[in-house]
Design a protein around this motif. Sequence first.
Motif, short mmCIF file in Angstrom:
data_model
loop_
_atom_site.label_atom_id
_atom_site.label_comp_id
_atom_site.label_asym_id
_atom_site.label_seq_id
_atom_site.Cartn_x
_atom_site.Cartn_y
_atom_site.Cartn_z
N MET B 37 4.98 -2.12 1.38
CA MET B 37 5.11 -2.83 0.07
C MET B 37 6.25 -2.97 -0.89
O MET B 37 6.57 -4.07 -1.28
CB MET B 37 3.72 -2.45 -0.73
CG MET B 37 2.45 -3.02 -0.19
SD MET B 37 0.89 -1.90 -1.02
CE MET B 37 1.16 -2.41 -2.70
N HIS B 42 4.95 -7.77 -2.86
CA HIS B 42 3.59 -7.81 -2.56
C HIS B 42 3.26 -9.18 -1.87
O HIS B 42 2.00 -9.36 -1.87
CB HIS B 42 3.01 -7.92 -4.00
CG HIS B 42 2.73 -6.70 -4.93
ND1 HIS B 42 3.71 -5.81 -5.12
CD2 HIS B 42 1.68 -6.02 -5.08
CE1 HIS B 42 3.13 -4.71 -5.63
NE2 HIS B 42 2.10 -4.80 -5.67
N THR B 45 0.47 -8.16 0.79
CA THR B 45 -0.56 -7.88 0.30
C THR B 45 -1.57 -9.09 -0.16
O THR B 45 -1.07 -10.14 0.20
CB THR B 45 -0.72 -7.17 -0.91
OG1 THR B 45 -0.33 -7.95 -2.06
CG2 THR B 45 0.35 -5.90 -0.99
N ASP B 110 1.65 1.11 -6.71
CA ASP B 110 1.25 -0.43 -6.68
C ASP B 110 2.25 -1.10 -7.65
O ASP B 110 1.97 -2.34 -7.45
CB ASP B 110 -0.11 -0.61 -6.80
CG ASP B 110 -0.52 -2.26 -6.73
OD1 ASP B 110 -0.66 -2.72 -7.79
OD2 ASP B 110 -0.43 -2.73 -5.70
N PRO B 357 -8.75 -8.22 0.83
CA PRO B 357 -7.92 -7.14 0.78
C PRO B 357 -6.99 -6.83 2.13
O PRO B 357 -7.48 -7.32 3.28
CB PRO B 357 -8.58 -5.89 0.72
CG PRO B 357 -9.98 -6.40 0.49
CD PRO B 357 -10.16 -7.73 0.86
N SER B 358 -5.80 -6.43 2.01
CA SER B 358 -4.98 -6.17 3.44
C SER B 358 -4.77 -4.99 3.63
O SER B 358 -5.30 -3.93 2.83
CB SER B 358 -3.42 -6.71 2.96
OG SER B 358 -3.01 -6.04 1.86
N PRO B 360 -2.28 -2.87 4.17
CA PRO B 360 -1.39 -2.05 3.35
C PRO B 360 -2.06 -1.37 1.95
O PRO B 360 -1.93 -0.32 1.52
CB PRO B 360 -0.14 -2.67 2.82
CG PRO B 360 -0.10 -3.60 3.77
CD PRO B 360 -1.27 -4.05 4.33
N GLU B 361 -2.90 -2.19 1.33
CA GLU B 361 -3.49 -2.07 0.19
C GLU B 361 -4.72 -1.17 0.39
O GLU B 361 -4.80 0.02 -0.30
CB GLU B 361 -4.33 -3.43 -0.43
CG GLU B 361 -3.48 -4.29 -0.89
CD GLU B 361 -4.07 -5.55 -1.06
OE1 GLU B 361 -4.06 -6.58 -0.26
OE2 GLU B 361 -4.80 -5.61 -2.17
#
Lengths: 155, 401, 258
Positions: B37, B42, B45, B110, B357-358, B360-361
């Motif tokens: 990320m 971002h 994401t 984040d 939501p992805s 990585p998140e």
Amino acid sequence: MTGKMKSLLALGAVALTTAALAWAGAEAQPKAGGAPVPVITKAAKGEHCVEDTAYMRRNHMKLLLVHRDRTVLQGIRTPKHSLKGCIDCHASEATGSVASAKEDFCVSCHSYAAVKIDCFDCHSTKPQRTTAMNPSHPHAASVSANVEEMAGVSR
Amino acid sequence: MASITFREVEGSSLKYWLLFGALGLFVLFGALAWNTMHHHGHVITGMDNQIVWGLPHVFAVFLIVAASGALNVASIASVFNKPMYKPLAPLSAILSLALLAGGLLVLVLDLGRSDRLIVAMTNFNLKSMFTWNVFLYSGFFALVGIYLWTMLDRSVKSWTKTAGTAAFLWRLILTTGTGSLFGFLISRELYGTGLLAPMFIIMSFAYGLAIYLMVLAAAYAWTGRPLGDAVMLRLKTLLAVFVAAVLYFVAVHHLTNLYFTKAHAVEAFILRDGGAITSLFWIGQILIGCVIPLVILLTALGRQRAWLMIACALVILGGIAQMYVTIIGAQAYPLDMFPGFKASSSFFDGEVHPYTPSTPELFLGLGGVAVALLMTTFAVKVLRLLPVSLDDATVAKLDQH
Amino acid sequence: MNELNTMTEQAPHSPERRRFVGAAAAVAGLAVVPGVMLYEVADARPEDQPASSAVRWGMLVDATRCASGCSDCVTACSTENGWTPVAQSEHPRQAPQWIRKLQLEDPLTQAQINLPMLCQHCAEPPCVDVCPTGASFKRADGIVLVNRHTCIGCRYCMMACPYKARSLVHEPLNDTQKPDVPRGMGCVEACTFCVQKIDRGDGTTACAEACAAAGHNAILFGDLNDPESEISKRLRELPTKQVRADLKLNLGVRYHGI
């Protein structure tokens, strides 16, 4: 492990570490195959920098860090110490930039000194194309007469 | 406490190292997720200019809220002077530190410019709740650290009550601050209310205790130490009270909103038309998070260890759902800049904003959970946090003092 | 100026004196010109002077003149400030938009209103209140800006803004920034009232210029503190409103026709 073996091991570790450090230290001298020495390309424009070289070497970071707050927060855009002004003169003739190729002005010293800069995450590395004053402004021509005054202003 | 012996967990069995390794793996995935990320931005994401705070914030705020609640057991022991809870206090303190560390790590990693944490620690805007949170979280680490020290070091034992009281008051302010992060925002219809601060406090009580109970039961089950029902039943009743209180706050919040015509549209979105958000609200937050646990905890089912663990797990899942609805649901509903008009634009004004939501998140969030659990797993091995035995006989002796 | 007076009393005898007079007049003229220019472009302060609260930059948007289907203001802004227009972006939901055209429809009558929506440059900006590092700030002359040196990309200002004015830069920009407009990945950004143009004395923004060039004249920019500025005069003539006026943020952007 006996005491004697332990001390021999320790001695060996010290000797090896010293040798490794000496070897690494020796490589720090610039020579073919070592770290690339900074290439201080002569600036493409102007006769001299806005400050003298020794001062710039020691204090350019201070100029940048202190002045940028005055510019952003208060709108003080002194032409002499403007980042765009630096870039305008110091952009490499080959790449037209101060930070795109390894020999470009800012990058070559900073990669040699291993001091990471994040200026160019946001700032353009290339000089601006348009004139500082709005060219269509009625008085632009007469004000731009004095070259000395405008030395620091990027055009 | 003379009759209670605290001992480190031995931590040399294969099971221990497997647990350590598994948690470490999730920490590694979290680190890799952050690295990606940070490098690509971002854009990789699911967060965008409409849903600006996503799954990482759901996890982070959940962990931070739970952290403050996990300290509850220790507070009951030291501040409210209930001797039965005193042996439970050290684990409570370390768990709260670990959960806060995990939550803050996710929050900080984040950031769009997570390399600028130093800037956040040195430039302060005293009008920002976020800045106050920086002070509150740092202070929490310090105070709970000192509190833990008074519990572990005999020479400073007499300071336990003072340290515990300070930590207790601080955590109330801290959780008020966390709720106010949202409560102070006038721009969104589901925020901008003073109700959010006390609601977050009550949520912290519930989530923190649920996590504490699960960690306690797991620690004792996996180390073969006895954990009697006397302790668990008292805490079970406490959890039921907290969960009921959460349900009350949610009900009041929505019923009040439903009274205002201007809020009907946003309430319809949350309660009926929001698709995934609505399901998470009714099934996740209400049913799984509140109703079913209450049924378990208030009936004979709750007396069984296994059912109690299920109830705790459901409270935790419901809590994550609640955070999702609170954080993402409020952003999904568009800003009403021109009341009475239908708006549309290239910037997605006037339409509900989707969010997926992805990966990585998800891994960043799970990484934070793993960090918290890893810290706890490590701490119980190196510090004397867990009593050797918490069987009914030992606990009964405490109550007599 | 003494030389000039002496010269007119005695008729100039030599070309050298004529040249001298000419040169003196030119130098005097040049010395005065910057001052003349400053008087004419009253709001162009010298570039090494700080912005002052004597000026308050503001904008008047006349929605009745805003043409449906026209997005010249958006194009001008993206060109001047170097952001990719959303139609050309690979990730439209994550693309920054400093200004956008809003279409409003009255559900009862289906009547349509068009207007550009941008950062309102509030006098009491919620984004400034919530920024943890103080990166979001209001300059003395009323322009609300993001100091990207201190922005940590937490996006709290985006949560706080009642007008959805702010965008996060989601991807690396790869040196495509305009030299006048630094912007970077991970930092939040929004309309700056073309601060780079204002500070060099243009007295207007790219969107206002484009709207005037297109003949619509729906956007007027100027100094709200100057009662003789065009914007102040128009504000006295037209009834105007602030978007979400109930929030009492004292906006720098006022709308007519909403």
